[in-house]
Scaffold this active site. Structure first.
Site, short mmCIF file in Angstrom:
data_model
loop_
_atom_site.label_atom_id
_atom_site.label_comp_id
_atom_site.label_asym_id
_atom_site.label_seq_id
_atom_site.Cartn_x
_atom_site.Cartn_y
_atom_site.Cartn_z
CG HIS A 363 23.59 24.76 -23.01
ND1 HIS A 363 23.18 24.04 -24.10
CD2 HIS A 363 22.49 24.90 -22.23
CE1 HIS A 363 21.89 23.77 -24.00
NE2 HIS A 363 21.45 24.28 -22.87
CE1 TYR A 387 35.30 34.05 -0.86
CE2 TYR A 387 35.28 35.64 -2.66
CZ TYR A 387 35.81 35.18 -1.47
OH TYR A 387 36.85 35.87 -0.88
CB ALA A 423 13.17 28.92 -16.02
#
Length: 466
Positions: A363, A387, A423
């Site tokens: 998710h 990018y 995390a």
């Protein structure tokens, strides 16, 4: 059987109110002229000449790709004049010539085969495909003598009230003997209200010269339904879509709600697949067996293995392996190769990436220009920063790696085999195999913060009251 075909496709289709040539408007995912070319090819035509006019370069690009040839009609002086443009291409042809309209995508090859057979059996110079319509408005009427023999075709604009009451019409589809056809067409004069050279007038020339003109009725008048405006385009789309859905249901595919399901003609679907409401399967998508598609799914040129589930998701120009689940609310952009047993969860976007077998992106993640190995876990909120404003860079996550939630992977970067990323990290350098990569600021706790904020709010209220 030496059979050639001339497809009339020169009209602009002014009632379509479009910059696109009429015959290039799509029905069930294909330009309508493509269906007509397919039908004449199924009937045995070994050469297909498409007569184009408005937008002929665009038409040629499509026709050439489908194995046809294009000649240009300029100016456009009627249907007989259009067929004359194919004379040079068919100069050495000695068999039969089918002439069909490029805006009749429901026309079947079987019907054209029967027309060609009737033409040969009658030893005719020309044979007309006719139909009986409850409302013949707009079609040329077939006029017969007292003995029931063909006499002529009268166009809508030229007919008397008695002639216009006739229900038998010309479909605009003909089969001619090639010998003498073009000489006959040159003898036609434009003696009509439009000042055009009508192809049906060739039949009069044949009859005056003692040659046989026969007719062949079409079994299903819907086949000759021509498209001249957007309403007719929508109606043919409905008929075509219904036929496609009926075919796949007959092949063992469950379509829960045909009224809200759209499947293009070129798609292929395996048995025991279930298509739920509001699903769109476009282009030459291939879906395996026992898949669950939808509700609210869109697949465009997608390749799905067996037992794949796609719910509330979009898959574009990508391949998905067996037993993979996609969605809800996932977006698979072009160029992706998703392996087997993969989980692509809610609010995940993947672009031009490889995802290995049994990996999970459950998710809230963006994966772009990445190569992800097998059995990788990508935590919620993971972003591949691919990018730099000038160039796209690649992120590599090797087999068995674990990416913690809310992680930024700044490409080019590699997370090694079996490595972990803590995390909340922003990873800018490679993480070696088996290592733990953590890149985040130390936590700072400020005591009594709640009390301080409460006093500041009280002071602000007192100042505002002054």
């Amino acid at each position: 059987m030496d059979l050639a075909a001339v497809v009339l496709a020169a009209g602009r289709g002014t009632r379509m109110k479009s910059r696109r040539p009429k015959v290039l408007h799509r029905v069930a995912g294909r330009p309508m002229v493509g269906y007509v070319m397919e039908a004449v090819r199924e009937a045995g035509a070994n050469r297909i000449i498409v007569v184009a006019g408005y937008g002929h370069e665009e038409v040629a690009a499509v026709v050439n790709e489908l194995g046809g040839e294009v000649v240009v009609q300029e100016p456009q002086l009627g249907t007989a004049h259009a067929v004359l443009q194919a004379e040079e291409k068919l100069a050495d042809h000695r068999g039969q010539v089918l002439v069909v309209c490029g805006d009749t995508p429901l026309l079947r090859g079987e019907t054209l085969s029967k027309l060609a057979v009737r033409h040969r059996e009658a030893d005719a110079a020309a044979t007309v495909l006719t139909a009986f319509l409850d409302d013949p408005t707009g079609y040329g009427r077939v006029i017969r003598d007292a003995a029931g023999r063909f006499v002529r075709i009268v166009e809508q604009s030229d007919g008397t009230p008695e002639e216009l009451a006739v229900r038998e019409v010309s479909t605009g589809v003909f089969c001619f003997a090639a010998g003498g056809l073009f000489e006959c067409l040159r003898r036609i004069s434009p003696d009509n209200q439009q000042g055009e050279y009508y192809l049906p007038d060739a039949l009069i020339v044949y009859l005056k010269n003692g040659l046989t003109v026969s007719t062949c009725p079409v079994e299903d008048p819907a086949e000759i339904y021509g498209i001249n405006d957007r309403r007719q385009l929508a109606e043919v789309e409905r008929l075509m879509r219904s036929a496609v859905l009926d075919y796949w249901m007959g092949e063992g595919v469950t379509v829960v709600d045909p009224a809200s399901t759209y499947i293009d003609r070129a798609a292929r679907i395996g048995r025991d697949t279930v298509i739920h409401p509001s699903s769109f399967i476009e282009g030459d998508s291939v879906i395996g067996e026992e898949c669950e598609i939808g509700p609210n799914a869109r697949l465009v040129r997608a390749r799905l293995g067996d037992r794949v589930s796609v719910q509330y998701a979009v898959v574009l120009d990508s391949t998905i392996g067996e037993r993979t689940t996609v969605g809800p609310f996932a977006y698979i952009r072009p160029g992706c190769e998703i392996g087997a047993g993969v989980k692509i969860g809610d609010f995940v976007e993947i672009k031009k990436s490889v995802v290995g077998n049994e990996s999970k992106i459950p998710h809230l993640s963006y994966v772009g220009d990445a190569v992800i190995g097998e059995k990788v876990n990508v935590g919620a909120g993971t972003i591949t920063c691919n990018y730099d404003g000038k160039k796209k860079w690649t992120t590599v996550i090797e087999d068995g790696a674990f990416i913690g939630s809310n992680t930024n992977l700044v490409a080019p970067v590699t997370v090694g085999r079996g490595a972990y990323v803590g995390a909340g990290s922003t990873i800018r350098r490679d993480v070696p195999p088996g290592a733990l990569g953590v890149a985040r600021s130390d936590q700072k706790n400020i005591p009594n913060w709640e009390t301080r904020i409460r006093h500041e709010k009280k002071d602000n209220r007192q100042n505002n009251d002054k």
